[in-house]
Enzyme design. Sequence first.
Site, PDB file in Angstrom:
ATOM      1  N   PHE A  12       0.881  -1.321  -0.035  1.00 35.34           N
ATOM      2  CA  PHE A  12       0.036   0.071   0.042  1.00 35.34           C
ATOM      3  C   PHE A  12       0.844   1.260  -0.084  1.00 35.34           C
ATOM      4  CE2 PHE A  12      -1.887   2.872   3.412  1.00 35.34           C
ATOM      5  CZ  PHE A  12      -2.349   3.698   2.621  1.00 35.34           C
ATOM      6  N   THR A  36       2.144  -9.578   1.203  1.00 40.46           N
ATOM      7  CA  THR A  36       0.865  -8.795   1.236  1.00 40.46           C
ATOM      8  C   THR A  36       0.746  -7.854  -0.009  1.00 40.46           C
ATOM      9  OG1 THR A  36       2.089  -7.261   2.724  1.00 40.46           O
ATOM     10  CG2 THR A  36       0.759  -9.293   3.894  1.00 40.46           C
ATOM     11  N   ASP A  57      13.015 -11.871  -1.360  1.00 38.79           N
ATOM     12  CA  ASP A  57      12.371 -12.124   0.068  1.00 38.79           C
ATOM     13  C   ASP A  57      13.483 -11.363   0.785  1.00 38.79           C
ATOM     14  OD1 ASP A  57      12.107 -12.618   2.960  1.00 38.79           O
ATOM     15  OD2 ASP A  57      10.853 -14.684   2.303  1.00 38.79           O
ATOM     16  N   VAL A  58      13.243 -10.264   1.567  1.00 35.62           N
ATOM     17  CA  VAL A  58      14.196  -9.422   2.310  1.00 35.62           C
ATOM     18  C   VAL A  58      14.979 -10.468   3.448  1.00 35.62           C
ATOM     19  CG1 VAL A  58      13.535  -7.143   1.893  1.00 35.62           C
ATOM     20  CG2 VAL A  58      12.452  -8.476   3.857  1.00 35.62           C
ATOM     21  N   LEU A  74      10.510  -0.736   3.708  1.00 35.95           N
ATOM     22  CA  LEU A  74       9.312  -0.887   4.109  1.00 35.95           C
ATOM     23  C   LEU A  74       8.702  -2.222   4.231  1.00 35.95           C
ATOM     24  CD1 LEU A  74       9.376   2.263   3.043  1.00 35.95           C
ATOM     25  CD2 LEU A  74       6.929   1.813   1.962  1.00 35.95           C
ATOM     26  N   GLY A 103      22.871  -3.785   5.163  1.00 35.65           N
ATOM     27  CA  GLY A 103      24.009  -4.321   4.337  1.00 35.65           C
ATOM     28  C   GLY A 103      24.262  -3.855   3.116  1.00 35.65           C
ATOM     29  N   TYR A 146       5.318  -7.906  15.955  1.00 31.20           N
ATOM     30  CA  TYR A 146       5.299  -6.929  15.234  1.00 31.20           C
ATOM     31  C   TYR A 146       6.164  -5.806  15.995  1.00 31.20           C
ATOM     32  CZ  TYR A 146       3.798  -2.967  12.045  1.00 31.20           C
ATOM     33  OH  TYR A 146       3.370  -1.860  11.369  1.00 31.20           O
TER      34      TYR A 146
HETATM   35  P1  NAD Z   1       1.542  -3.523   3.354  1.00 31.93           P
HETATM   36  O1  NAD Z   1       1.318  -5.079   3.883  1.00 31.93           O
HETATM   37  O2  NAD Z   1       0.715  -3.097   2.210  1.00 31.93           O
HETATM   38  O3  NAD Z   1       3.026  -3.539   2.398  1.00 31.93           O
HETATM   39  C1  NAD Z   1       4.225  -4.344   2.917  1.00 31.93           C
HETATM   40  C2  NAD Z   1       4.833  -4.575   1.626  1.00 31.93           C
HETATM   41  O4  NAD Z   1       5.905  -5.551   2.127  1.00 31.93           O
HETATM   42  C3  NAD Z   1       3.984  -5.716   0.802  1.00 31.93           C
HETATM   43  O5  NAD Z   1       4.223  -5.504  -0.566  1.00 31.93           O
HETATM   44  C4  NAD Z   1       4.791  -7.166   1.034  1.00 31.93           C
HETATM   45  O6  NAD Z   1       4.647  -7.824   0.000  1.00 31.93           O
HETATM   46  C5  NAD Z   1       6.207  -6.598   1.142  1.00 31.93           C
HETATM   47  N1  NAD Z   1       6.831  -7.686   2.211  1.00 31.93           N
HETATM   48  C6  NAD Z   1       6.397  -8.304   3.257  1.00 31.93           C
HETATM   49  N2  NAD Z   1       7.401  -9.027   3.718  1.00 31.93           N
HETATM   50  C7  NAD Z   1       8.391  -9.060   2.862  1.00 31.93           C
HETATM   51  C8  NAD Z   1       9.676  -9.758   2.462  1.00 31.93           C
HETATM   52  N3  NAD Z   1       9.880 -10.689   3.359  1.00 31.93           N
HETATM   53  N4  NAD Z   1      10.315  -9.837   1.454  1.00 31.93           N
HETATM   54  C9  NAD Z   1      10.109  -8.891   0.406  1.00 31.93           C
HETATM   55  N5  NAD Z   1       9.002  -8.105   0.648  1.00 31.93           N
HETATM   56  C10 NAD Z   1       8.026  -8.175   1.741  1.00 31.93           C
HETATM   57  O7  NAD Z   1       1.729  -2.726   4.357  1.00 31.93           O
HETATM   58  P2  NAD Z   1       1.946  -1.135   4.384  1.00 31.93           P
HETATM   59  O8  NAD Z   1       0.853  -0.427   5.170  1.00 31.93           O
HETATM   60  O9  NAD Z   1       2.027  -0.518   2.930  1.00 31.93           O
HETATM   61  O10 NAD Z   1       3.192  -0.872   5.223  1.00 31.93           O
HETATM   62  C11 NAD Z   1       4.373  -0.550   4.577  1.00 31.93           C
HETATM   63  C12 NAD Z   1       5.490  -0.286   5.988  1.00 31.93           C
HETATM   64  O11 NAD Z   1       4.969   0.740   6.833  1.00 31.93           O
HETATM   65  C13 NAD Z   1       5.562  -1.729   6.824  1.00 31.93           C
HETATM   66  O12 NAD Z   1       6.814  -1.742   7.183  1.00 31.93           O
HETATM   67  C14 NAD Z   1       4.644  -1.197   8.025  1.00 31.93           C
HETATM   68  O13 NAD Z   1       5.179  -1.886   9.397  1.00 31.93           O
HETATM   69  C15 NAD Z   1       4.800   0.388   8.073  1.00 31.93           C
HETATM   70  N6  NAD Z   1       3.761   0.956   8.647  1.00 31.93           N
HETATM   71  C16 NAD Z   1       2.629   1.044   8.142  1.00 31.93           C
HETATM   72  C17 NAD Z   1       1.422   1.605   8.698  1.00 31.93           C
HETATM   73  C18 NAD Z   1       0.110   1.818   8.326  1.00 31.93           C
HETATM   74  O14 NAD Z   1      -0.740   2.230   8.729  1.00 31.93           O
HETATM   75  N7  NAD Z   1      -0.238   1.454   6.894  1.00 31.93           N
HETATM   76  C19 NAD Z   1       1.873   2.224  10.135  1.00 31.93           C
HETATM   77  C20 NAD Z   1       2.961   2.038  10.680  1.00 31.93           C
HETATM   78  C21 NAD Z   1       3.984   1.647   9.921  1.00 31.93           C
END
Ligand code: NAD
Length: 325
Positions: A12, A36, A57-58, A74, A103, A146
């Site tokens: 997102f 996701t 995958d990170v 992110l 890294g 988390y």
């Molecule tokens: P989201 O789930 O839409 O996006 C996360 C993305 O990371 C996805 O595209 C997913 O496929 C990718 N991902 C997950 N695990 C992975 C892995 N092992 N390797 C590679 N890619 C991977 O969530 P979002 O709302 O877009 O959140 C993005 C970031 O912002 C996250 O780190 C989240 O913790 C942080 N965040 C979001 C919010 C919010 O309100 N949306 C609030 C606080 C923090």
Amino acid sequence: MKRILVTGGAGFIGSHLCEKLIREGNKVTCLDNFLTGRKENIHHLIENKHFEMVEHDVMHPYFFIDPVDEIYHLACPASPIHYQRDPIKTMKISVLGSYNVLGIAKKHGAKILLASTSEIYGDPLVHPQPEQYWGNVNTIGPRSCYDEGKRCAETLFMDYHRQENVRIKIVRIFNTYGPGMLPDDGRVISNFILQALQHQDITIYGDGSQTRSFQYIDDLIEGLLKMMHTDERFTGPVNIGNPREFTIKELAERIVVLSGSSSKLVYKPLPVDDPKQRQPDITLAHEMLDWKPKISLDEGLTRMIGFFRGKLQHNPIEAKVDISC
Ligand code: NAD
Ligand code: UDP
């Protein structure tokens, strides 16, 4: 032209960020394993010659040959339903993912920004939350994978900065919403709008007196870019969120009015460790980034209602109501 890596770029927030960075004339590499995230989020960027998609995958190291100037880290599941589905994996993504991406930053001398979260404050005893507050987190609850994962990521970022001179930025993001959110990821705004538009019961967890502060995605993206461009000595952490605080019941009532819905409010059990209140103190962001949110909740919700109305035109979508935790 800068080369910028966005991990989690198909999610997102990441997809909005990739789009903005490309519009600003950068070359963007999106690294994502679609845990996701969705291909449709970046579909419109795929043909752009300045956009590159790496499916990876990170949790595992990745070696870039070409130089990287900036990294936005992110990659991590963000909605409670997603991050609690496989909590061990969530912790590994946060910790090993940050380690691997740091890294890359070290090798390329890149500046790196961590998408941390207001969850690091846990169920806060200080209100509103300034960055100096160390939080009140349960280390052994269902949200800990988390919360503690992100706390550990912040620690790793600071240690790479102190020990390895990596240029870092830490942003604590508060609840953010906007187009591109998965409709069925169980977060409150998507659930309530889906329910309201389909005239179904609106599921309030607990008595709805818990509070959150919601920011619209465009405000967050502006804050992330401004943070990346601050003076190198400023590492953060910095809160980025909208300080206007609402109870969950007020949110439900507002969505019913704005969507012209006939839905009723119904009450379900409160999930374990659900924070009672959350409101960012954004004094630091204002001072250091000259940043403040601009989009009101009513304006943002109206845009979101339009977005979900479009999604519902062809198929009904069930809100994800999960009170199992
Ligand atoms: P989201 O789930 O839409 O996006 C996360 C993305 O990371 C996805 O595209 C997913 O496929 C990718 N991902 C997950 N695990 C992975 C892995 N092992 N390797 C590679 N890619 C991977 O969530 P979002 O709302 O877009 O959140 C993005 C970031 O912002 C996250 O780190 C989240 O913790 C942080 N965040 C979001 C919010 C919010 O309100 N949306 C609030 C606080 C923090
Ligand atoms: N919530 C709710 N009904 C729902 C989904 C969520 O009342 O259908 C509540 C949830 O218990 C929490 C708040 O809304 O108090 C925000 O939940 P969300 O999952 O969006 O974000 P977070 O808890 O991570 O802030």
